[in-house]
Design an enzyme around this catalytic site. Structure first.
Site, short mmCIF file in Angstrom:
data_model
loop_
_atom_site.label_atom_id
_atom_site.label_comp_id
_atom_site.label_asym_id
_atom_site.label_seq_id
_atom_site.Cartn_x
_atom_site.Cartn_y
_atom_site.Cartn_z
N ASP A 206 0.81 -1.21 0.00
CA ASP A 206 0.00 0.00 0.00
C ASP A 206 0.85 1.27 0.00
O ASP A 206 0.68 2.13 0.84
CB ASP A 206 -0.91 -0.06 1.25
CG ASP A 206 -1.87 1.11 1.34
OD1 ASP A 206 -2.34 1.57 0.29
OD2 ASP A 206 -2.15 1.55 2.47
N GLU A 450 3.25 -8.34 7.17
CA GLU A 450 1.99 -8.95 6.75
C GLU A 450 2.14 -9.93 5.58
O GLU A 450 1.42 -9.81 4.58
CB GLU A 450 0.96 -7.87 6.40
CG GLU A 450 0.57 -7.04 7.60
CD GLU A 450 -0.61 -6.10 7.31
OE1 GLU A 450 -1.06 -6.03 6.15
OE2 GLU A 450 -1.07 -5.44 8.25
N TYR A 503 -6.93 -3.33 12.42
CA TYR A 503 -7.70 -2.14 12.02
C TYR A 503 -9.16 -2.30 12.41
O TYR A 503 -10.04 -2.24 11.57
CB TYR A 503 -7.51 -1.91 10.51
CG TYR A 503 -6.14 -1.36 10.22
CD1 TYR A 503 -5.90 0.00 10.30
CD2 TYR A 503 -5.07 -2.20 9.92
CE1 TYR A 503 -4.63 0.52 10.08
CE2 TYR A 503 -3.80 -1.70 9.70
CZ TYR A 503 -3.59 -0.34 9.78
OH TYR A 503 -2.34 0.19 9.57
N GLU A 539 0.68 -1.70 14.26
CA GLU A 539 -0.09 -0.77 13.42
C GLU A 539 -1.50 -0.69 13.96
O GLU A 539 -2.08 -1.70 14.37
CB GLU A 539 -0.19 -1.25 11.96
CG GLU A 539 1.04 -1.07 11.13
CD GLU A 539 0.83 -1.47 9.66
OE1 GLU A 539 -0.30 -1.35 9.16
OE2 GLU A 539 1.82 -1.90 9.05
C1 BDP Z 1 -1.57 -2.45 6.77
C2 BDP Z 1 -0.29 -2.39 5.97
C3 BDP Z 1 0.08 -0.97 5.58
C4 BDP Z 1 -1.12 -0.26 5.02
C5 BDP Z 1 -2.22 -0.26 6.08
C6 BDP Z 1 -3.47 0.49 5.61
O1 BDP Z 1 0.76 -2.99 6.69
O2 BDP Z 1 1.15 -0.99 4.66
O3 BDP Z 1 -0.84 1.02 4.55
O4 BDP Z 1 -2.57 -1.58 6.31
O5 BDP Z 1 -4.33 -0.15 4.99
O6 BDP Z 1 -2.16 -3.68 6.74
O7 BDP Z 1 -3.57 1.68 5.83
#
Ligand code: BDP
Length: 651
Positions: A206, A450, A503, A539
């Site tokens: 991404d 990932e 997320y 993250e």
């Molecule tokens: C994560 C990835 C990261 C993405 C992020 C996203 O590690 O590179 O930019 O998601 O979706 O899973 O913002």
């Protein structure tokens, strides 16, 4: 129980090296010294993209043979910079294939006439595959866009009455299932929809695949017998700092080595002779992370002096390496620096900015470090590839702790677990460890982000990769960053620390922040119960368009980003008392990605905009990080000297 870097991995080292993986030569950062000069080749280069159908016209017509302007039109291209965003040409922005860079370098007379001088060309980073010629002669090839490579060009520049040399670099940004990061080329053959020969580059990561000469290109000199590499590792015995060093010399067999360790006042605190040894520093000042100690980031200087006997007489080479004395260890629930629990409160970054793309830029770098310190961040991860060497140097200097990540991002296809891919990944880890092994700021290696670590070949792949990395550097823990299910992850048994991305209430349960606490707590409990290893929330975040406001919060508003972070923090505050050892926000700043309906001119999960202006969440995080620093500093006395004016840091 201390797990530490396991001895069993170290035993595998010689075996793997015997398989022919060992790199040749060191990659010491080119520093000036009484015996070494350097000449930067940054500025405007001539440039041409090869738009021919097979992208091979440059090779067929041998564009490296004569000045580039003689084989066709050229553009001015700044170096360092990505080529993508500096122009007005849409086709060049998304170009896939070979591009050609060229420039003339004027050489000091001594470099071309003194046969006791070695002249080296160093390229900080060329993304992705690079071939280099000097005066039309092939001197180097390198795969991988994030690590430096060199060519000894002494013979070429000293072979005749030359005052200058012409450097040509062809760079191909194509990604395949075996490159790092991997990608695929998709050919569109339906001629009712696409023109003949139409193809696009597909990627599974991404961020935009910027390309070009991203970091400084330079020439530097050494004597012909020279210090090729230095490896330093440190430990502590009560108050005494122990610095184990090993020095590698090339170009001669008859030489003496002297080493001196100087403190920040320039006082010699220890000295030794020979190619390897241990220096003992009584009452050593340890290298502490930012905000953890009243004098963080203490750096000694290791001065190495080589005296060699050559046919022309005696020559000397000098190299000075900054050294931080510190230890790193991992227990079942803690990450220890200098024996004290360390909590990562920091960010994930990208090398990314307007116009220059991934091009190295001092003002941007200094701004980023000022923002990190303003924020009270004590760490970052080099998501998702190694950053410029100059970044690592500033981390050493400011005490910003680094999780140093390889470009192993987007490993999703089964082909990307083949032996060819594994072999390349092992080599990349060797190049990364070779470059960054002496940085005290680097406390852990991350071999990937990932990957599809639930696929069958992932078990063998990560077992081998992590074992190899530990063999290369037994002094640091190793991890990779996962987002897979804790039960299905075939790589997790081999890591020292579990790094997990999630997320909640963003990629699912849209808008339902009320589920975050339950889901996050369940995540932590599952991983810890299964592996009994410390966990970093590596993250979490939410896309936010700066200036969008909505209350009650809706997705993409600044209020939603803040609200989501607050829900995470409630759980992190419970679990950090048990086994969670860090939290890294996604992301430090907004960054460019491929175009898609999910991305509004890039990924907007930054707490700063791409221009480094704060969103509301930056203030929220700042308050939290300074509070965390207040709770986790060591010793528990005056850390005030580090406080920025008006900081929320209280004593
Ligand atoms: C994560 C990835 C990261 C993405 C992020 C996203 O590690 O590179 O930019 O998601 O979706 O899973 O913002």
């Amino acid at each position: 129980m201390l797990r530490g870097p396991a001895a069993v991995w170290a035993a595998l080292g010689p075996l793997l090296w015997a398989c022919g993986l060992a790199l040749r030569g060191g990659m010491l950062y080119p520093r000036e010294s009484p015996s070494r000069e350097r000449k930067e080749l940054n500025g405007l280069w001539s440039f041409r993209a090869d738009f021919s159908e097979n992208r091979r016209q440059g090779f067929e017509q041998q564009w490296y043979r004569t000045p580039l302007r003689e084989s066709g039109p050229t553009l001015d291209m700044p170096v360092p910079s990505s080529f993508n965003d500096v122009g007005q040409d849409r086709q060049l922005r998304s170009f896939v294939g070979w591009v050609w860079y060229e420039r003339e370098a004027t050489l000091p007379q001594r470099w071309t006439q003194d046969l006791g001088t070695r002249v080296v060309l160093r390229i900080g980073s060329a993304h992705y595959y690079a071939i280099v010629w000097v005066n039309g002669v092939h001197v180097a090839e390198h795969e991988g866009g994030h690590l430096p490579f060199e060519a000894d060009i002494s013979k070429l520049v000293q072979s005749g009455p030359l005052a200058s040399c012409r450097i040509t670099i062809a760079i191909n940004n194509t990604l395949t299932p075996h490159t790092l990061p991997p990608g695929t080329i998709l050919y569109q053959t339906d001629t009712s929809k696409y023109p003949k020969g139409y193809f696009v580059q597909n990627i599974n990561f991404d961020f935009f695949n910027y390309a070009g000469l991203h970091r400084p290109v330079l020439l530097y000199t050494t004597p012909t017998t020279y210090i090729d590499d230095i490896t330093v590792s440190t430990s502590v015995d009560q108050d005494t700092g122990l610095v184990d060093y090993q020095i590698f010399v090339e170009g001669g067999e008859h030489f003496q080595l002297e080493v001196r360790l100087l403190d920040e006042e320039g006082k010699v605190v220890a000295q030794g002779t020979g190619g390897r040894g241990q220096l003992q520093v009584p009452n050593a000042h340890l290298w502490w992370p930012y905000l953890m100690h009243e004098h963080p980031a203490y750096l000694y200087s290791l001065e190495v002096r080589l005296t060699a006997q050559t046919a022309a007489g005696s020559v000397s080479d000098f190299y000075t390496l900054p050294v931080g004395i510190r230890t790193v260890a991992v227990t079942e629930h803690q990450f220890l620096i200098n024996g004290k629990p360390f909590y990562f409160h920091g960010v994930n970054k990208h090398e990314d900015a307007d116009i220059r793309g991934k091009g190295f830029d001092w003002p941007l770098l200094v701004k980023d470090f000022n923002l990190l310190r303003w924020l009270g961040a004590n760490a970052f991860r080099t998501s998702h590839y190694p950053y410029a060497e100059e970044v690592m140097q500033l981390c050493d200097r400011y005490g910003i702790v680094v999780i140093d990540e390889s470009p192993g991002v987007g490993i999703v296809l089964v082909e990307s677990y083949s032996n060819v891919s594994l072999q390349h990944h092992l080599e990349v880890m060797e190049e990364l460890v070779r470059r960054d092994k002496n940085h005290p700021a680097v406390v852990m290696w991350s071999v990937a982000n990932e990957p599809t670590s639930f696929l069958k070949p992932a078990g063998y792949y990560f077992k081998t990769l992590i074992a190899h990395t530990k063999a290369l550097d037994p002094s640091r823990p190793v991890t990779f960053v996962t987002n897979s299910n804790y039960e299905a992850d075939l790589g997790a048994p081999y890591v020292d620390v579990i790094c997990v991305n999630s997320y909640y209430s963003w990629y699912h349960d849209y808008g339902h922040m009320e589920v975050i606490q339950l889901q996050l707590a369940t995540q932590f409990e599952n991983w810890y119960r299964t592996y009994q290893k410390p966990i970093i929330q590596s993250e979490y975040g939410a896309d936010t368009i700066a200036g969008f406001h909505q209350d009650p919060p809706l997705m993409f508003s600044e209020e939603y980003q803040k609200g989501l972070l607050e829900q995470y923090h409630l759980v992190l505050d419970q679990k950090r008392k048990e086994y969670v050892v860090g939290e890294l926000i996604w992301n430090f700043a907004d960054f460019m990605t491929n175009q898609s309906p999910q991305r509004v001119m890039g990924n907007k999960k930054g707490i700063f905009t791409r221009q480094r202006q704060p969103k509301g969440a930056a203030f929220l995080l700042r308050e939290r990080y300074w509070k965390l620093a207040n709770e986790t500093r060591y010793p528990w006395s005056a850390v005030k000297s580090q406080c920025l004016e008006n900081s929320p840091f209280t004593l």
